[in-house]
Write an enzyme that holds these catalytic residues in place. Structure first.
Site, PDB file in Angstrom:
ATOM      1  N   LEU A   1       0.841  -1.209   0.000  1.00  0.00           N
ATOM      2  CA  LEU A   1       0.000   0.000   0.000  1.00  0.00           C
ATOM      3  C   LEU A   1       0.870   1.250   0.000  1.00  0.00           C
ATOM      4  O   LEU A   1       1.531   1.560   1.009  1.00  0.00           O
ATOM      5  CB  LEU A   1      -0.900   0.012   1.239  1.00  0.00           C
ATOM      6  CG  LEU A   1      -1.987  -1.075   1.290  1.00  0.00           C
ATOM      7  CD1 LEU A   1      -2.566  -1.197   2.696  1.00  0.00           C
ATOM      8  CD2 LEU A   1      -3.091  -0.797   0.280  1.00  0.00           C
TER       9      LEU A   1
ATOM     10  N   ALA B   1       5.071  -0.138  -2.497  1.00  0.00           N
ATOM     11  CA  ALA B   1       5.927  -0.105  -3.677  1.00  0.00           C
ATOM     12  C   ALA B   1       7.127   0.814  -3.430  1.00  0.00           C
ATOM     13  O   ALA B   1       6.971   1.964  -3.010  1.00  0.00           O
ATOM     14  CB  ALA B   1       5.131   0.382  -4.878  1.00  0.00           C
TER      15      ALA B   1
ATOM     16  N   HIS C   1       6.911  -5.794  -8.499  1.00  0.00           N
ATOM     17  CA  HIS C   1       5.618  -5.187  -8.844  1.00  0.00           C
ATOM     18  C   HIS C   1       5.438  -5.310 -10.358  1.00  0.00           C
ATOM     19  O   HIS C   1       5.900  -4.466 -11.127  1.00  0.00           O
ATOM     20  CB  HIS C   1       5.597  -3.727  -8.411  1.00  0.00           C
ATOM     21  CG  HIS C   1       4.228  -3.108  -8.405  1.00  0.00           C
ATOM     22  ND1 HIS C   1       3.147  -3.671  -9.061  1.00  0.00           N
ATOM     23  CD2 HIS C   1       3.749  -1.979  -7.805  1.00  0.00           C
ATOM     24  CE1 HIS C   1       2.074  -2.903  -8.871  1.00  0.00           C
ATOM     25  NE2 HIS C   1       2.417  -1.876  -8.116  1.00  0.00           N
TER      26      HIS C   1
ATOM     27  N   ALA D   1       2.401  -5.468 -11.723  1.00  0.00           N
ATOM     28  CA  ALA D   1       0.958  -5.233 -11.896  1.00  0.00           C
ATOM     29  C   ALA D   1       0.664  -3.769 -12.222  1.00  0.00           C
ATOM     30  O   ALA D   1       1.573  -2.935 -12.325  1.00  0.00           O
ATOM     31  CB  ALA D   1       0.225  -5.638 -10.606  1.00  0.00           C
ATOM     32  N   HIS D   2      -0.632  -3.489 -12.430  1.00  0.00           N
ATOM     33  CA  HIS D   2      -1.194  -2.133 -12.408  1.00  0.00           C
ATOM     34  C   HIS D   2      -0.606  -1.120 -13.374  1.00  0.00           C
ATOM     35  O   HIS D   2      -0.590   0.080 -13.090  1.00  0.00           O
ATOM     36  CB  HIS D   2      -1.128  -1.564 -10.974  1.00  0.00           C
ATOM     37  CG  HIS D   2      -1.929  -2.374 -10.001  1.00  0.00           C
ATOM     38  ND1 HIS D   2      -1.630  -2.460  -8.663  1.00  0.00           N
ATOM     39  CD2 HIS D   2      -3.021  -3.138 -10.182  1.00  0.00           C
ATOM     40  CE1 HIS D   2      -2.503  -3.254  -8.069  1.00  0.00           C
ATOM     41  NE2 HIS D   2      -3.359  -3.679  -8.971  1.00  0.00           N
TER      42      HIS D   2
ATOM     43  N   TYR E   1       2.484  -0.496 -14.381  1.00  0.00           N
ATOM     44  CA  TYR E   1       3.816   0.078 -14.201  1.00  0.00           C
ATOM     45  C   TYR E   1       4.814  -0.622 -15.144  1.00  0.00           C
ATOM     46  O   TYR E   1       4.409  -1.417 -15.991  1.00  0.00           O
ATOM     47  CB  TYR E   1       4.209   0.036 -12.713  1.00  0.00           C
ATOM     48  CG  TYR E   1       3.247   0.888 -11.904  1.00  0.00           C
ATOM     49  CD1 TYR E   1       3.212   2.269 -12.085  1.00  0.00           C
ATOM     50  CD2 TYR E   1       2.319   0.319 -11.033  1.00  0.00           C
ATOM     51  CE1 TYR E   1       2.301   3.063 -11.398  1.00  0.00           C
ATOM     52  CE2 TYR E   1       1.401   1.110 -10.340  1.00  0.00           C
ATOM     53  CZ  TYR E   1       1.398   2.483 -10.526  1.00  0.00           C
ATOM     54  OH  TYR E   1       0.493   3.273  -9.868  1.00  0.00           O
TER      55      TYR E   1
ATOM     56  N   ARG F   1       3.975  -9.862  -8.227  1.00  0.00           N
ATOM     57  CA  ARG F   1       2.558  -9.493  -8.304  1.00  0.00           C
ATOM     58  C   ARG F   1       2.194  -9.202  -9.754  1.00  0.00           C
ATOM     59  O   ARG F   1       2.898  -8.458 -10.441  1.00  0.00           O
ATOM     60  CB  ARG F   1       2.289  -8.255  -7.443  1.00  0.00           C
ATOM     61  CG  ARG F   1       0.818  -7.910  -7.410  1.00  0.00           C
ATOM     62  CD  ARG F   1       0.514  -6.756  -6.475  1.00  0.00           C
ATOM     63  NE  ARG F   1      -0.552  -7.113  -5.564  1.00  0.00           N
ATOM     64  CZ  ARG F   1      -1.414  -6.247  -5.035  1.00  0.00           C
ATOM     65  NH1 ARG F   1      -1.302  -4.953  -5.286  1.00  0.00           N
ATOM     66  NH2 ARG F   1      -2.362  -6.642  -4.225  1.00  0.00           N
TER      67      ARG F   1
HETATM   68  C1  FMN Z   1      -3.916   3.452  -0.730  1.00  0.00           C
HETATM   69  C2  FMN Z   1      -3.569   2.353  -1.686  1.00  0.00           C
HETATM   70  C3  FMN Z   1      -2.263   2.177  -2.080  1.00  0.00           C
HETATM   71  C4  FMN Z   1      -1.909   1.118  -2.917  1.00  0.00           C
HETATM   72  N1  FMN Z   1      -0.590   0.929  -3.234  1.00  0.00           N
HETATM   73  C5  FMN Z   1      -0.200  -0.172  -3.921  1.00  0.00           C
HETATM   74  C6  FMN Z   1       1.175  -0.467  -4.115  1.00  0.00           C
HETATM   75  O1  FMN Z   1       2.069   0.238  -3.651  1.00  0.00           O
HETATM   76  N2  FMN Z   1       1.470  -1.583  -4.816  1.00  0.00           N
HETATM   77  C7  FMN Z   1       0.497  -2.417  -5.332  1.00  0.00           C
HETATM   78  O2  FMN Z   1       0.831  -3.436  -5.954  1.00  0.00           O
HETATM   79  N3  FMN Z   1      -0.798  -2.168  -5.129  1.00  0.00           N
HETATM   80  C8  FMN Z   1      -1.178  -1.087  -4.424  1.00  0.00           C
HETATM   81  N4  FMN Z   1      -2.505  -0.877  -4.152  1.00  0.00           N
HETATM   82  C9  FMN Z   1      -3.467  -1.935  -4.468  1.00  0.00           C
HETATM   83  C10 FMN Z   1      -3.662  -2.834  -3.244  1.00  0.00           C
HETATM   84  O3  FMN Z   1      -2.495  -3.557  -2.928  1.00  0.00           O
HETATM   85  C11 FMN Z   1      -4.821  -3.838  -3.430  1.00  0.00           C
HETATM   86  O4  FMN Z   1      -4.529  -4.686  -4.501  1.00  0.00           O
HETATM   87  C12 FMN Z   1      -6.135  -3.108  -3.690  1.00  0.00           C
HETATM   88  O5  FMN Z   1      -6.386  -2.151  -2.656  1.00  0.00           O
HETATM   89  C13 FMN Z   1      -7.319  -4.071  -3.750  1.00  0.00           C
HETATM   90  O6  FMN Z   1      -7.398  -4.827  -2.562  1.00  0.00           O
HETATM   91  P1  FMN Z   1      -8.484  -4.475  -1.419  1.00  0.00           P
HETATM   92  O7  FMN Z   1      -9.830  -4.627  -2.069  1.00  0.00           O
HETATM   93  O8  FMN Z   1      -8.244  -5.530  -0.347  1.00  0.00           O
HETATM   94  O9  FMN Z   1      -8.216  -3.092  -0.953  1.00  0.00           O
HETATM   95  C14 FMN Z   1      -2.897   0.219  -3.381  1.00  0.00           C
HETATM   96  C15 FMN Z   1      -4.217   0.418  -3.007  1.00  0.00           C
HETATM   97  C16 FMN Z   1      -4.561   1.451  -2.169  1.00  0.00           C
HETATM   98  C17 FMN Z   1      -6.000   1.613  -1.748  1.00  0.00           C
END
Ligand code: FMN
Length: 384
Positions: A37, A69, A188, A190-191, A193, A240
């Protein structure tokens, strides 16, 4: 395998508390993992002392935590005040944070990342363009606060001969994470990046050996997996992946094939875990029902399988009971409930998360001030 950590501690807990009836209810007690997070409280990319309390609050003996991250190099950043792990100062700053998690019996992995084109020249050394698999820019996007607009600088497509240097940055960052005391690293991938920018066909438009076919698009990710595994040992490496997500304009035309190819290829390196984001999470924060699942990937991958995205207590228990995952990763609930495993154990109400303080730079507010459950009444109730 990671999941065995929990059972010994768990049996111990049961003996201490004499609450055998909790055995079934707590099936996933130590399978509850802290999601990575980003909290944007690492001023100037250096982890801060307030993170000691934040992570130790979220530590349970035998539990796994994945750190936010953390940048692998000075070109890896795209947000204010996210931590890094490429300088000596950053490594030293992580040490007391990792020590605090270990002191409470937790296992701590560092998520290492490079944002690639999800950046802007203001975050880059000498104001240069961010690097990526492509030179296609991202369209401006509304920031998490719902007000500001993030502008992205057109990226510079990495030349083929520059790619080994970026792989090497990940290798060095993994070494630094071990030096800081982490038990391992999570890549990382995912997402949207950098690693994802190579894997997804809606981003990657290369014509060299890193673009085109599925095998070529996954080459960058797998070269990094190999490099970090050789450096620190495959049993300290996780990754991930979010094949189904299209966050940051990173969709793929065949996410099943991509996820499956990665799950099968990862077996060659014998890494510890594969952490997949559920297909229902198209974006990082919104859950939408969909017909896809991670089952094929779960079956294909031989190591520990972690799932994340939109899980609650019941849903997580079900995923474990049905063998769909070994561990369940919780993001927003864990952010707002430092004692989430305890609350799940008692099936207690959860604190609500406050989106407005997810990314503010305050060292306390929305960070270490979420209240713990008063467990005394729960233990008493169970005894009578
Ligand atoms: C505040 C916030 C910060 C996040 N930062 C990252 C991160 O640094 N790396 C990552 O892979 N996902 C990040 N995510 C995604 C979360 O790891 C997670 O996959 C996402 O919140 C969905 O899961 P949840 O429904 O349990 O919240 C972030 C999500 C939130 C809400």
């Amino acid at each position: 395998m990671l999941q065995f950590y929990g059972f010994f501690s768990f049996e111990f807990e049961l003996l201490v508390m004499g609450l055998i009836e909790l055995r079934l209810a707590c099936f996933v007690y130590f399978r509850v993992v802290l999601a990575p997070l980003t909290r944007q409280r690492s001023y100037n990319n250096v982890p801060q002392p307030h993170a000691i309390l934040y992570y130790s609050q979220r530590t349970t003996k035998g539990g796994l935590l994945i750190a936010e991250a953390t940048g692998v190099s000075d070109t890896a950043q795209g947000y204010p005040d996210t931590p890094g792990i490429w300088t000596k100062e950053q490594v030293e700053a992580w040490k007391p944070i990792v020590d605090a998690v270990h002191a409470k019996g937790g296992t701590f992995f560092c998520q290492i990342w490079h944002v690639g084109r999800v950046s802007n020249q203001d975050y880059q050394p000498n104001g240069q363009a961010p690097i990526s698999s492509t030179d296609k820019p991202l369209t401006p996007q509304i920031r998490a606060n719902g007000v500001d607009i993030a502008q992205f600088t057109r990226p510079r497509r990495l030349r083929t001969d520059e790619i080994p240097q970026i792989v090497n940055d990940f290798r060095l960052a993994a070494r630094n994470a071990i030096e800081a005391g982490f038990d391992g690293i999570e890549l990382h991938g995912a997402h949207g990046y950098l690693i994802d920018q190579f894997m997804k066909d809606q981003v990657n438009d290369r014509t060299d050996q890193y673009g085109g076919s599925l095998e070529n698009r996954c080459r960058f990710a797998l070269e990094i997996v190999e490099a970090v595994s050789n450096e620190i040992g495959a049993d300290r490496v996780g990754i991930r992946l979010s094949p189904f997500a299209n966050y940051m304009e990173s969709g793929d035309s065949n996410p099943e094939a991509l996820g499956l190819y990665m799950a099968e290829s990862l077996n060659k390196y014998g890494i510890l875990y594969c952490h997949m984001v559920d297909p229902r999470m198209k974006t990082v924060g919104e859950k939408s029902e969909c017909p896809h699942s991670l089952l094929l990937m779960r079956k294909a991958f031989k190591g520990t399988f972690l799932v994340a995205g939109g899980y609650d207590r019941e849903d997580g228990n079900k995923a474990i009971a049905e063998g769909r995952a070994d561990l369940v990763v919780y993001g927003r609930f864990f952010l707002a409930n430092p004692d989430l495993p305890r609350r799940f154990e008692f099936n207690a109400p959860l604190n609500k998360y406050n989106r407005e303080t997810f990314y503010v730079s305050d060292p306390v507010v929305g960070y270490t001030d979420y209240p713990f459950l008063d467990t005394s009444s729960y233990v008493t109730k169970k005894k009578h």
